[in-house]
Design an enzyme around this catalytic site. Structure first.
Site, PDB file in Angstrom:
ATOM      1  N   GLY A  31       0.726  -1.161  -0.172  1.00  0.00           N
ATOM      2  CA  GLY A  31      -0.075  -0.041   0.017  1.00  0.00           C
ATOM      3  C   GLY A  31       0.857   1.285   0.004  1.00  0.00           C
ATOM      4  N   HIS A  34       2.660   4.552  -4.967  1.00  0.00           N
ATOM      5  CA  HIS A  34       3.054   5.584  -5.851  1.00  0.00           C
ATOM      6  C   HIS A  34       2.932   5.266  -7.230  1.00  0.00           C
ATOM      7  CE1 HIS A  34       6.881   3.283  -5.689  1.00  0.00           C
ATOM      8  NE2 HIS A  34       6.779   3.362  -4.352  1.00  0.00           N
ATOM      9  N   HIS A  37       4.206   1.812  -8.322  1.00  0.00           N
ATOM     10  CA  HIS A  37       3.336   0.639  -8.183  1.00  0.00           C
ATOM     11  C   HIS A  37       2.374   0.519  -9.259  1.00  0.00           C
ATOM     12  CE1 HIS A  37       4.404   1.221  -3.676  1.00  0.00           C
ATOM     13  NE2 HIS A  37       4.448  -0.105  -3.795  1.00  0.00           N
ATOM     14  N   GLN A  61       7.825  -9.149   7.952  1.00  0.00           N
ATOM     15  CA  GLN A  61       9.005  -8.940   7.231  1.00  0.00           C
ATOM     16  C   GLN A  61       9.769  -7.605   7.705  1.00  0.00           C
ATOM     17  OE1 GLN A  61       6.870  -8.240   3.167  1.00  0.00           O
ATOM     18  NE2 GLN A  61       8.121  -6.640   2.905  1.00  0.00           N
ATOM     19  N   GLY A 149       8.751  -4.591  -8.543  1.00  0.00           N
ATOM     20  CA  GLY A 149       9.681  -3.590  -8.845  1.00  0.00           C
ATOM     21  C   GLY A 149      11.218  -3.923  -8.712  1.00  0.00           C
ATOM     22  N   ASP A 152      13.575  -3.054  -5.477  1.00  0.00           N
ATOM     23  CA  ASP A 152      13.987  -4.080  -4.479  1.00  0.00           C
ATOM     24  C   ASP A 152      14.553  -5.229  -5.186  1.00  0.00           C
ATOM     25  OD1 ASP A 152      12.553  -2.770  -2.009  1.00  0.00           O
ATOM     26  OD2 ASP A 152      10.796  -2.783  -3.360  1.00  0.00           O
ATOM     27  N   LEU A 186      11.409   6.386  -6.673  1.00  0.00           N
ATOM     28  CA  LEU A 186      10.167   6.345  -5.763  1.00  0.00           C
ATOM     29  C   LEU A 186       9.999   5.292  -4.730  1.00  0.00           C
ATOM     30  CD1 LEU A 186       7.359   7.566  -8.518  1.00  0.00           C
ATOM     31  CD2 LEU A 186       9.042   8.786  -7.133  1.00  0.00           C
ATOM     32  N   SER A 188       7.906   4.240  -0.857  1.00  0.00           N
ATOM     33  CA  SER A 188       6.598   4.725   0.181  1.00  0.00           C
ATOM     34  C   SER A 188       7.586   5.446   1.177  1.00  0.00           C
ATOM     35  CB  SER A 188       5.938   3.567   0.714  1.00  0.00           C
ATOM     36  OG  SER A 188       5.212   2.786  -0.390  1.00  0.00           O
ATOM     37  N   ARG A 189       8.722   4.918   1.429  1.00  0.00           N
ATOM     38  CA  ARG A 189       9.530   5.476   2.538  1.00  0.00           C
ATOM     39  C   ARG A 189       9.981   6.851   2.422  1.00  0.00           C
ATOM     40  NH1 ARG A 189      10.847  -0.439   3.426  1.00  0.00           N
ATOM     41  NH2 ARG A 189       9.945  -0.719   5.451  1.00  0.00           N
TER      42      ARG A 189
HETATM   43  O1  PAF Z   1       7.746  -4.977  -1.981  1.00  0.00           O
HETATM   44  C1  PAF Z   1       6.676  -4.966  -1.157  1.00  0.00           C
HETATM   45  O2  PAF Z   1       6.241  -4.194  -1.179  1.00  0.00           O
HETATM   46  C2  PAF Z   1       6.659  -6.206  -0.421  1.00  0.00           C
HETATM   47  O3  PAF Z   1       7.933  -6.583   0.259  1.00  0.00           O
HETATM   48  C3  PAF Z   1       5.767  -7.383  -0.933  1.00  0.00           C
HETATM   49  C4  PAF Z   1       6.607  -8.028  -2.317  1.00  0.00           C
HETATM   50  C5  PAF Z   1       4.436  -6.727  -1.202  1.00  0.00           C
HETATM   51  C6  PAF Z   1       5.730  -8.462   0.113  1.00  0.00           C
HETATM   52  O4  PAF Z   1       5.268  -8.001   1.369  1.00  0.00           O
END
Ligand code: PAF
Length: 286
Positions: A31, A34, A37, A61, A149, A152, A186, A188-189
């Site tokens: 969620g 941006h 996503h 996580q 994406g 990561d 981009l 979320s953090r």
């Molecule tokens: O990249 C993310 O937003 C998260 O690590 C994911 C892949 C949705 C798993 O929670």
């Protein structure tokens, strides 16, 4: 776009399309969406008849002292963005729905090798949490395609290996990093940054570009990395790691390596930022 919160409703909603032979694409997210996503949703649209996004801030996580509680929850805005981007179905379960037995006894998935080092060292257990929730979502949605994406990068490598090792019949599609005009990837953090920190933040990408250019110009990797590390510090970052690895499996680079990747994580004020940049070492001078 419909939003579902329960596994049973999700399974019911997907049974018809699956029987009708529709291709299903999955876009897992936490969620606070941006443009990056929404690009994933557009990519998913191009690969499938039905696009399912998920929003779940996965406690498995996050380590102790990390930003699980602070992580922004913006469901209404996210729903509007997903609908605009062409998502058909949103699955937004509670923690209790996904992990009804409790986190302590939850079966976990560990992806060997590629989970180790880099973010795996600084965030112990992080990739087990990611691998567990992604396996769970693959099992629930049974998508043909899933989009993630490339920001990561290590996570994507973990997911590719998990998909291979557990024989999930899912095509993994990686989407290029979406950057702000000043180069900041981009994330979320980025919302954690003050105005001043936001102005400093593109220094991470700028440093990666300088490091790539130094490597291409023939500077020995250890020297180029040391200089880039100093540059990050002078730009106000507290570097976690700055590394050059093989692009395909994140192994150590050797004289034969052509496709490499520079990966970095660094703290800037309250935000831990990560970024990466491909470098083709066969273009090296000298
Ligand atoms: O990249 C993310 O937003 C998260 O690590 C994911 C892949 C949705 C798993 O929670």
């Amino acid at each position: 776009m419909e939003t579902l919160h329960h596994i049973q409703a999700l399974r019911q909603a997907l049974a018809g399309p699956r029987r009708a032979g529709q291709r299903i694409a999955l876009v897992p997210t936490m969620g606070n969406l941006h443009e990056g996503h929404l690009e994933l949703v557009a990519m998913a649209r191009a690969h499938a008849d039905l696009v399912v996004a998920t929003i779940f801030v996965n406690p498995l996580q996050f380590g102790e002292g990390e930003d699980l509680d602070a992580y922004p929850r913006t469901l209404a805005e996210d729903q509007a963005g997903l609908a605009r981007a062409g998502c058909d179905l949103l699955f937004a379960p509670s923690t209790r729905e996904l992990y009804p037995q409790g986190l302590d006894v939850q079966t976990r998935v560990h992806v060997a090798g590629v989970s180790e080092g880099l973010c795996g060292s600084s965030r112990p257990g992080h990739f087990d949490g990611v691998a567990t929730v992604v396996s769970l979502l693959f099992n629930l949605v049974q998508p043909d395609v899933a989009c993630f994406g490339e920001k990561d990068y290590q996570q994507l490598a973990v997911i590719r290996q998990l998909t291979r090792d557990l024989h999930f019949p899912v095509k993994i599609v990686g989407a290029p990093i979406v950057r702000a005009a000043d180069g900041l990837a981009l994330s979320s953090r980025n919302g954690y940054l003050s105005e001043e920190e936001r102005a400093q933040a593109p220094g991470l990408y700028a440093t990666l570009c300088e490091l790539r250019d130094a490597l291409i110009a023939g500077t020995p990797a250890a020297d180029a990395i040391a200089t880039a590390h100093e540059r990050l510090v002078s730009r106000g970052f507290v570097p976690d790691y700055l590394a050059l690895r093989r692009a395909d499996d994140l192994g150590e680079v050797d004289a034969q390596t052509q496709e490499a990747i520079i990966l970095a994580a660094a703290q800037l004020g309250p935000a831990r930022l990560i970024d990466n940049l491909n470098v083709n070492l066969s273009q090296r001078d000298g």
